[in-house]
Scaffold this motif. Structure first.
Motif, PDB file in Angstrom:
ATOM      1  N   GLN A 156      17.942  -2.258-110.312  1.00 37.64           N
ATOM      2  CA  GLN A 156      18.212  -0.867-110.675  1.00 37.64           C
ATOM      3  C   GLN A 156      17.401   0.038-109.749  1.00 37.64           C
ATOM      4  O   GLN A 156      16.221  -0.214-109.508  1.00 37.64           O
ATOM      5  CB  GLN A 156      17.841  -0.630-112.139  1.00 37.64           C
ATOM      6  N   ILE A 157      18.044   1.087-109.248  1.00 33.15           N
ATOM      7  CA  ILE A 157      17.454   1.905-108.186  1.00 33.15           C
ATOM      8  C   ILE A 157      17.413   3.371-108.613  1.00 33.15           C
ATOM      9  O   ILE A 157      18.419   3.920-109.069  1.00 33.15           O
ATOM     10  CB  ILE A 157      18.275   1.775-106.884  1.00 33.15           C
ATOM     11  N   HIS A 158      16.246   3.973-108.461  1.00 36.27           N
ATOM     12  CA  HIS A 158      16.101   5.430-108.589  1.00 36.27           C
ATOM     13  C   HIS A 158      15.994   6.016-107.191  1.00 36.27           C
ATOM     14  O   HIS A 158      15.213   5.541-106.355  1.00 36.27           O
ATOM     15  CB  HIS A 158      14.844   5.783-109.380  1.00 36.27           C
ATOM     16  N   THR A 159      16.773   7.041-106.915  1.00 40.11           N
ATOM     17  CA  THR A 159      16.693   7.764-105.652  1.00 40.11           C
ATOM     18  C   THR A 159      16.451   9.240-105.946  1.00 40.11           C
ATOM     19  O   THR A 159      17.270   9.889-106.593  1.00 40.11           O
ATOM     20  CB  THR A 159      17.995   7.616-104.842  1.00 40.11           C
ATOM     21  N   GLY A 160      15.320   9.752-105.503  1.00 41.87           N
ATOM     22  CA  GLY A 160      15.015  11.155-105.751  1.00 41.87           C
ATOM     23  C   GLY A 160      13.525  11.378-105.897  1.00 41.87           C
ATOM     24  O   GLY A 160      12.706  10.499-105.589  1.00 41.87           O
ATOM     25  N   PRO A 161      13.140  12.536-106.371  1.00 35.51           N
ATOM     26  CA  PRO A 161      11.720  12.842-106.510  1.00 35.51           C
ATOM     27  C   PRO A 161      11.085  12.098-107.679  1.00 35.51           C
ATOM     28  O   PRO A 161      11.774  11.606-108.574  1.00 35.51           O
ATOM     29  CB  PRO A 161      11.714  14.354-106.757  1.00 35.51           C
ATOM     30  N   VAL A 162       9.777  12.003-107.652  1.00 35.53           N
ATOM     31  CA  VAL A 162       8.977  11.612-108.809  1.00 35.53           C
ATOM     32  C   VAL A 162       7.960  12.731-109.003  1.00 35.53           C
ATOM     33  O   VAL A 162       7.402  13.238-108.035  1.00 35.53           O
ATOM     34  CB  VAL A 162       8.287  10.246-108.610  1.00 35.53           C
ATOM     35  N   GLU A 163       7.736  13.129-110.249  1.00 39.00           N
ATOM     36  CA  GLU A 163       6.936  14.333-110.473  1.00 39.00           C
ATOM     37  C   GLU A 163       5.759  14.102-111.421  1.00 39.00           C
ATOM     38  O   GLU A 163       4.621  14.380-111.071  1.00 39.00           O
ATOM     39  CB  GLU A 163       7.848  15.446-111.019  1.00 39.00           C
ATOM     40  N   ARG A 164       6.044  13.613-112.600  1.00 37.06           N
ATOM     41  CA  ARG A 164       4.975  13.477-113.601  1.00 37.06           C
ATOM     42  C   ARG A 164       4.466  12.040-113.596  1.00 37.06           C
ATOM     43  O   ARG A 164       5.097  11.139-114.134  1.00 37.06           O
ATOM     44  CB  ARG A 164       5.505  13.856-114.989  1.00 37.06           C
ATOM     45  N   ILE A 165       3.308  11.818-112.973  1.00 42.88           N
ATOM     46  CA  ILE A 165       2.704  10.495-112.857  1.00 42.88           C
ATOM     47  C   ILE A 165       1.537  10.435-113.837  1.00 42.88           C
ATOM     48  O   ILE A 165       0.643  11.283-113.796  1.00 42.88           O
ATOM     49  CB  ILE A 165       2.197  10.224-111.417  1.00 42.88           C
ATOM     50  N   LYS A 166       1.554   9.433-114.701  1.00 44.68           N
ATOM     51  CA  LYS A 166       0.535   9.380-115.753  1.00 44.68           C
ATOM     52  C   LYS A 166       0.076   7.940-115.945  1.00 44.68           C
ATOM     53  O   LYS A 166       0.897   7.040-116.118  1.00 44.68           O
ATOM     54  CB  LYS A 166       1.093   9.928-117.061  1.00 44.68           C
ATOM     55  N   ALA A 167      -1.237   7.732-115.931  1.00 50.11           N
ATOM     56  CA  ALA A 167      -1.811   6.410-116.186  1.00 50.11           C
ATOM     57  C   ALA A 167      -2.123   6.273-117.669  1.00 50.11           C
ATOM     58  O   ALA A 167      -2.658   7.196-118.291  1.00 50.11           O
ATOM     59  CB  ALA A 167      -3.080   6.225-115.363  1.00 50.11           C
TER      60      ALA A 167
END
Length: 348
Positions: free
Chosen positions: A255-266
């Motif tokens: 499965q592939i996501h193409t586009g921005p990533v914005e909210r990164i949370k650990a």
């Protein structure tokens, strides 16, 4: 414990235990599909394994959430199935934002779930491989077509009383190291690649897996990365507003996501992307190795970040986004170039 014996944990159904079915199955020494097979009730319906027909019926559900995972990564995209093409045991779904590569020879077991919940029934179609491990789960959402789901279930419902197929473990033995002649033949063919899609067939021809091929590709093309590479890629892409591709797969689906990533949370051992329509959950503690990898093409080399677990199994790949038949984005190359290399271990 038999995979097909009725499930009972103090008469509490599996979905009411407060645990994810994958975790509960592991605790009971079962496959996840084995846990479903043991459920006695209308909430779980085994479907006939007419996998191509089930796939082609999914667009009628409307908006859904597709979930593909492996042991270390979970990839979730909201979208509508469409753009489906099937050629033998291979399938494609290209209906943005859904982008799936399907290996139907590993689609062995199918179940429809309609589980009670205080917010309303939780409906899903779940596909499993021969060992009973999840390939893909299609979860319905509030906007989904519940009537189409009911129709799909009735159309593919397995006959009452029919024994489910057995669950067969896979042989996960990794290929042996190639001979010097085989290694040289691979290096020559690799150097002559004109398209990145030639790489997997090349591995098959030379009896290699991805991890085993890395030492043969040369230091100019493979660089071991320091721990934390995955988090650095996600945070760097978010900061630069750089669109990327995120590949997560297992035997039966990529499965592939193409586009921005914005909210990164650990959160604990997990690094997460929590964006509208796209979630990624990655267990950083299960990443044993990370590499920056270059592959030659007719339009210049393409760069990926590859993450592997302790068994040498691929967890996830990152790529930069580019137009077809166009060079790679220099911003992506710069982000990768800035990732710290792994420290070399001195020979004793």
């Amino acid at each position: 414990m038999s995979d097909t014996a009725p499930f009972s944990e103090n008469t509490v159904p599996f979905y009411a235990t407060g645990r994810r079915s994958r975790d509960l199955a592991k605790e009971l020494d079962l496959s996840e599909a084995g846990l479903l097979a043991r459920h006695d009730g209308p909430e779980v319906v085994r479907l006939r394994p007419e996998m191509a027909a089930i796939l082609e019926a999914l667009p009628a559900l409307g908006e859904v959430m597709a979930l593909t995972r492996n042991e270390a990564a979970v990839h979730e995209i909201v979208g509508t199935f469409g753009g489906i093409s099937i050629s033998g045991a291979m399938g494609l779904v290209v209906h943005p934002p859904l982008d799936l590569r399907l290996f139907l020879k590993h689609w062995h077991h199918a179940y429809a779930l309609e589980l009670p919940d205080e917010k309303g029934p939780r409906r899903s179609i779940q596909i499993f491989d021969a060992a009973g491990e999840a390939v893909i789960k299609i979860h319905l959402r509030p906007a989904s077509d519940a009537a189409a789901f009911a129709s799909l279930v009735e159309r593919f419902r397995a006959p009452a009383g029919e024994e489910p197929p057995a669950f067969e473990p896979y042989d996960d033995t990794r290929p042996a190291e190639p001979s010097a002649e085989e290694a040289e033949a691979f290096r020559t063919a690799f150097a002559g690649m004109a398209d990145v899609h030639e790489f997997v067939p090349l591995l098959r021809r030379h009896g290699l897996d991805r991890r085993g091929a890395l030492p043969l590709m040369g230091e100019a093309n493979v660089r071991a990365l320091a721990p934390g590479a995955a988090r650095a890629v996600l945070e760097g892409a978010a900061e630069e507003k750089l669109p990327i591709m995120v590949f997560v797969g297992n035997r039966g689906c990529i499965q592939i996501h193409t586009g921005p990533v914005e909210r990164i949370k650990a959160m604990g051992p997990w690094i997460n992307v929590l964006d509208p329509g796209f979630d990624l959950h990655l267990r950083e503690d299960l990443i044993a190795e990370a590499f920056a990898v270059r592959k030659p093409t007719a339009h210049g080399h393409l760069t990926s970040i590859e993450l592997y677990d302790a068994a040498g199994t691929l967890i996830l790949q990152f790529f930069g986004v580019r137009e077809r038949a166009a060079p790679e984005d220099e911003r992506w190359r710069a982000l990768v170039a800035d990732l710290p290399a792994a420290e070399r271990v001195a020979a004793e």
